[in-house]
Design a protein around this motif. Structure first.
Motif, PDB file in Angstrom:
ATOM      1  N   LEU A 175       0.822  -1.205   0.000  1.00 41.71           N
ATOM      2  CA  LEU A 175       0.000   0.000   0.000  1.00 41.71           C
ATOM      3  C   LEU A 175       0.859   1.258   0.000  1.00 41.71           C
ATOM      4  CD1 LEU A 175      -2.748  -1.045   2.574  1.00 41.71           C
ATOM      5  CD2 LEU A 175      -3.050  -0.764   0.103  1.00 41.71           C
ATOM      6  N   ALA A 176       1.933   1.235   0.810  1.00 39.93           N
ATOM      7  CA  ALA A 176       2.821   2.400   0.877  1.00 39.93           C
ATOM      8  C   ALA A 176       3.520   2.630  -0.452  1.00 39.93           C
ATOM      9  CB  ALA A 176       3.853   2.208   1.983  1.00 39.93           C
ATOM     10  N   ALA A 177       3.935   1.544  -1.118  1.00 35.40           N
ATOM     11  CA  ALA A 177       4.584   1.679  -2.437  1.00 35.40           C
ATOM     12  C   ALA A 177       3.622   2.239  -3.465  1.00 35.40           C
ATOM     13  CB  ALA A 177       5.140   0.331  -2.875  1.00 35.40           C
ATOM     14  N   ALA A 178       2.376   1.767  -3.440  1.00 36.79           N
ATOM     15  CA  ALA A 178       1.382   2.267  -4.397  1.00 36.79           C
ATOM     16  C   ALA A 178       1.080   3.740  -4.161  1.00 36.79           C
ATOM     17  CB  ALA A 178       0.092   1.445  -4.265  1.00 36.79           C
ATOM     18  N   SER A 179       1.005   4.134  -2.900  1.00 36.55           N
ATOM     19  CA  SER A 179       0.752   5.528  -2.574  1.00 36.55           C
ATOM     20  C   SER A 179       1.892   6.418  -3.054  1.00 36.55           C
ATOM     21  CB  SER A 179       0.571   5.687  -1.067  1.00 36.55           C
ATOM     22  OG  SER A 179       0.424   7.039  -0.701  1.00 36.55           O
TER      23      SER A 179
END
Length: 509
Positions: free
Chosen positions: A499-503
């Motif tokens: 999720l952090a990478a996608a954000s």
């Protein structure tokens, strides 16, 4: 003239410090520090100049000599300790082959460590290395220097740790103590010698590794050149000395099985003195000065949890004392509110990407509960480490000696004593590394028959914090729940990374 002083030197990350210590009782008579900076050439890198360590040492030594009458003639011996893992390459004349040395907190070796972990199972190397792999270890730093600065690597005759470089400048002699060597990823813990298997596995040159000696050995004597620079008397004995961490553990009085050290700084390092190393992928081991082993764990977020709370909840408007006072308003256990203190992940194990969290928040909880849960969460996380070490060694903790900034917080000490369910002692003299150096030197020159005897004479305690029986009962019921929350949360850490990478990708695009 009576020789009644020890010169203790601590080559730290922020400064070089020197102290004149009474050789009979361990009292610090004079102390001085000379600061220097870290160099950060890239994100995650950290370096310093060995030349700055020497200049700082010279300045600090001269300062204490100037303050004490006839100090030069009264010094029995010199003992140094220093920051661990700083990897100094020197040529056959003792000159650094590169201007800077990567430090303990330098992360440039992360890719090498990841590749090693991918290709090697723990069972294949723990008995040879004594430790799991981390970017801190000099073995990986040497491999990085070999690949990225081959000219400096090839020109090097030997590799030294920071205090070893100071000793070289003082005496012209070369050695590494057992403590520093044990945390290099290159020393076999059974033999106490360099591991041919680990040297071969990392593709290093064994000829560049110095002799491993006891920290209590006399390495050599102050040379004429060093005497001219420092003001010391030529011929003054100089010990091999030790790594700052085990020397500070010694100087806090932790020196026999059953005792533990809790260094409560930015992180929280718990060390149990044991007869043998604990070979576990989640534990590190250091050889102690008196000849035992110190299995230790490092909780990355110790005191830093309070620093985060001050910023996140109060935008730094409140002081730490006010935050602790607020936490004291909540009951022990914070009404079943848990905090997992993994704000920056974990140092070791399969879940270095662990996250912090509050668990169990209800409408009854307020700011006091949140602050109390943070203090207790750190205690639960350290208790988890303690129980793992106890189970693996078969030794129960008898006492813990606290040091560092967190040792000055009475509420936190009481919480920890109750969570560990053992008394916590606070040393009277907080400069434990310098006291440890003095105890080593006084023993080496024959003032004491054993270093343990010197420590018994030199170390006293200002306070003993006993467990609160009611708190201890509450925490004993909460600890298994904390452990289960930790285990069950591990399944979500990789998802959070995704999720952090996608954000991050969305923000960039």
């Amino acid at each position: 003239m009576t020789q009644d002083l020890i010169l203790a030197i601590d080559v730290g990350t922020g400064s070089a410090r020197a102290a004149l210590v009474d050789a009979a009782g361990g009292a610090i008579r004079q102390i001085s520090a000379s600061e220097y900076d870290q160099i950060v050439p890239a994100f995650g890198w950290a370096e310093q100049r060995p030349a700055d360590w020497w200049a700082g040492t010279v300045q600090a030594v001269r300062a204490v000599l100037d303050r004490e009458p006839d100090a030069v003639r009264r010094i029995l011996a010199v003992a140094a300790c220093g920051q661990m893992h700083g990897t100094v390459l020197v040529d056959g004349h003792g000159r650094p082959t590169r201007e800077t040395a990567p430090l303990w907190n330098d992360k440039r070796t992360a890719a090498l460590v990841a590749a090693f972990e991918r290709d090697n199972a723990p069972a294949s190397y723990l008995a040879e290395s004594g430790n799991p792999p981390t970017p801190a270890w000099p073995g990986f730093k040497l491999a990085w220097l070999r690949d990225n600065d081959p000219k400096a690597y090839e020109a090097a005759a030997t590799v030294l740790m920071p205090k070893d470089y100071i000793n070289l400048r003082l005496t012209g002699e070369i050695a590494m103590d057992e403590g520093d060597a044990s945390c290099s990823f290159l020393m076999n813990p059974q033999t106490g010698q360099w591991s041919a298997a680990m040297i071969d596995r990392l593709g290093l040159d064994a000829a560049k590794l110095p002799p491993i000696r006891s920290p209590l050995d006399i390495l050599g004597a102050v040379t004429a050149a060093a005497a001219a620079e420092t003001g010391l008397a030529e011929g003054t004995p100089v010990l091999v000395g030790g790594a700052d961490y085990p020397v500070a553990v010694l100087g806090s009085g932790v020196m026999r099985p059953g005792l533990a050290s809790d260094v409560m700084g930015t992180s929280s390092i718990i060390t149990l003195i044991a007869e043998r190393p604990l070979l576990d992928p989640e534990m590190c081991n250091v050889r102690t000065v008196e000849g035992h082993w110190g299995p230790f764990t490092l909780l990355e977020t110790g005191g830093d949890a309070m620093r985060w709370a001050r910023r996140a909840f109060h935008e730094k408007a409140l002081g730490y004392g006010e935050i602790v006072a607020k936490a004291a308003e909540a009951p022990a256990g914070a009404d079943a509110l848990f905090f997992l203190p993994f704000l920056v992940g974990e140092r070791l194990g399969a879940h270095r990407n662990a996250r912090a969290q509050f668990f169990g928040i209800g409408a009854r909880h307020g700011l006091a509960h949140l602050h109390r849960a943070i203090l207790e969460g750190v205690a639960f996380a350290v208790t988890r480490h303690i129980r793992i070490i106890e189970a693996a060694t078969g030794q129960k903790l008898e006492r813990v000696v606290a040091s560092g900034g967190g040792a000055k917080t009475a509420l936190w000490l009481k919480i920890k004593a109750s969570a560990y369910n053992v008394p916590i002692l606070v040393p009277q003299e907080t400069e434990c590394g310098l006291v440890g150096c003095a105890a080593m030197a006084a023993t080496a020159v024959g003032r004491f028959s054993r270093v343990e005897d010197a420590v018994t004479r030199f170390v006293a305690y200002a306070d003993e914090v006993l467990p609160d029986p009611a708190w201890a009962d509450t925490y004993a019921r909460m600890q298994p729940v904390f452990d289960r929350i930790y285990r069950h949360s591990q399944a979500l850490y990789d998802d959070l990374d995704g999720l952090a990478a996608a954000s991050h990708t969305e923000k960039v695009s």
